[in-house]
Design a protein around this motif. Structure first.
Motif, PDB file in Angstrom:
ATOM      1  N   HIS A   1     117.990  -3.260   1.567  1.00 54.73           N
ATOM      2  CA  HIS A   1     117.246  -2.018   1.377  1.00 54.73           C
ATOM      3  C   HIS A   1     117.456  -1.527  -0.045  1.00 54.73           C
ATOM      4  CE1 HIS A   1     117.463  -1.903   5.823  1.00 54.73           C
ATOM      5  NE2 HIS A   1     116.323  -1.247   5.706  1.00 54.73           N
TER       6      HIS A   1
ATOM      7  N   ASN B   1     110.361  12.330   5.745  1.00 57.61           N
ATOM      8  CA  ASN B   1     109.907  10.968   5.489  1.00 57.61           C
ATOM      9  C   ASN B   1     111.138  10.156   5.128  1.00 57.61           C
ATOM     10  OD1 ASN B   1     107.115  11.476   5.843  1.00 57.61           O
ATOM     11  ND2 ASN B   1     107.051  12.402   3.817  1.00 57.61           N
ATOM     12  N   PHE B   2     111.523   9.271   6.009  1.00 60.84           N
ATOM     13  CA  PHE B   2     112.713   8.470   5.769  1.00 60.84           C
ATOM     14  C   PHE B   2     112.470   7.474   4.636  1.00 60.84           C
ATOM     15  CE2 PHE B   2     113.503   9.761  10.174  1.00 60.84           C
ATOM     16  CZ  PHE B   2     114.816  10.190  10.070  1.00 60.84           C
TER      17      PHE B   2
ATOM     18  N   MET C   1     121.052   6.461   7.515  1.00 62.36           N
ATOM     19  CA  MET C   1     119.657   6.859   7.271  1.00 62.36           C
ATOM     20  C   MET C   1     119.598   7.597   5.942  1.00 62.36           C
ATOM     21  SD  MET C   1     119.133  10.029   9.919  1.00 62.36           S
ATOM     22  CE  MET C   1     120.590  10.806  10.592  1.00 62.36           C
TER      23      MET C   1
ATOM     24  N   GLU D   1     114.880   4.264   7.375  1.00 60.83           N
ATOM     25  CA  GLU D   1     114.941   4.742   8.761  1.00 60.83           C
ATOM     26  C   GLU D   1     116.348   4.540   9.323  1.00 60.83           C
ATOM     27  OE1 GLU D   1     112.546   5.824  11.092  1.00 60.83           O
ATOM     28  OE2 GLU D   1     110.866   5.878   9.694  1.00 60.83           O
ATOM     29  N   PRO D   2     116.746   5.343  10.295  1.00 61.92           N
ATOM     30  CA  PRO D   2     118.058   5.143  10.917  1.00 61.92           C
ATOM     31  C   PRO D   2     118.201   3.716  11.457  1.00 61.92           C
ATOM     32  CG  PRO D   2     117.085   7.218  11.638  1.00 61.92           C
ATOM     33  CD  PRO D   2     116.025   6.489  10.868  1.00 61.92           C
ATOM     34  N   TYR D   3     119.297   3.069  11.076  1.00 64.04           N
ATOM     35  CA  TYR D   3     119.579   1.718  11.568  1.00 64.04           C
ATOM     36  C   TYR D   3     121.061   1.427  11.390  1.00 64.04           C
ATOM     37  CZ  TYR D   3     120.275  -0.741   7.083  1.00 64.04           C
ATOM     38  OH  TYR D   3     120.782  -1.189   5.890  1.00 64.04           O
TER      39      TYR D   3
ATOM     40  N   HIS E   1     113.163  13.085  13.082  1.00 65.90           N
ATOM     41  CA  HIS E   1     111.907  12.326  13.226  1.00 65.90           C
ATOM     42  C   HIS E   1     110.723  13.283  13.263  1.00 65.90           C
ATOM     43  CE1 HIS E   1     112.787   8.084  13.352  1.00 65.90           C
ATOM     44  NE2 HIS E   1     113.922   8.389  13.975  1.00 65.90           N
TER      45      HIS E   1
ATOM     46  N   ALA F   1     119.361  12.221  13.812  1.00 67.24           N
ATOM     47  CA  ALA F   1     118.249  11.281  13.619  1.00 67.24           C
ATOM     48  C   ALA F   1     117.069  11.662  14.517  1.00 67.24           C
ATOM     49  CB  ALA F   1     118.705   9.858  13.892  1.00 67.24           C
TER      50      ALA F   1
ATOM     51  N   PHE G   1     116.868  10.008   3.407  1.00 65.70           N
ATOM     52  CA  PHE G   1     115.624  10.759   3.235  1.00 65.70           C
ATOM     53  C   PHE G   1     115.833  11.710   2.061  1.00 65.70           C
ATOM     54  CE2 PHE G   1     118.283  12.797   6.391  1.00 65.70           C
ATOM     55  CZ  PHE G   1     118.319  14.121   5.998  1.00 65.70           C
TER      56      PHE G   1
END
Length: 139
Positions: free
Chosen positions: A65, A93-94, A112, A97-99, A89, A85, A114
């Motif tokens: 990333h 605008n991420f 995450m 994204e959360p992962y 949502h 998280a 943003f």
């Protein structure tokens, strides 16, 4: 652990106050016409109206990333991370994204990224076990 203090410039104090209180759920502490103290998960985050000066942004590749630099945020407990998280949502605008990254390593974590209304990058993350926050990767 003692709380940190971070002070940053902002272009619009009211928009910043609204973002941090309504989107992130921060509590307002002291404030004046040109600055506001916010309680960011127990840490003191202060914004000063400075006519729009913001920090230049860069990116660094991490776990496939493009991580925005500079950034700041909080290491949360896993349940707090999941709750935040879910609450974010549709409201932000991420950038990322959360992962879960660094799976199977001592650095495994949920993360995450943003931007706030000023363009500052924020990272929130969580470790299953805080002992691994500073654990180096195996060679």
């Amino acid at each position: 652990m003692r709380p940190f203090h971070l002070a940053l410039p902002c272009a619009n104090l009211q928009e910043t106050r609204t973002f941090y209180t309504h989107i992130l759920g921060c509590r307002v502490g002291r404030e004046d016409s040109t600055w506001v103290d916010l309680d960011l998960f127990g840490h003191q985050l202060v914004f000063h109206y400075c006519g729009g000066a913001v920090l230049e942004q860069y990116f660094n590749p991490v776990d496939k990333h493009q991580v925005p630099m500079p950034h700041f945020g909080i290491i949360l407990k896993p349940q707090q991370f999941d709750e935040l998280a879910a609450r974010l949502h549709g409201k932000v605008n991420f950038v990322i994204e959360p992962y879960r990254r660094f799976k199977g390593t001592p650095g495994e974590q949920d993360t995450m990224f943003f931007h706030d209304n000023n363009g500052y990058a924020l990272e929130f993350k969580a470790f299953e076990d805080d002992r691994f926050i500073f654990e180096p990767f195996a060679d």
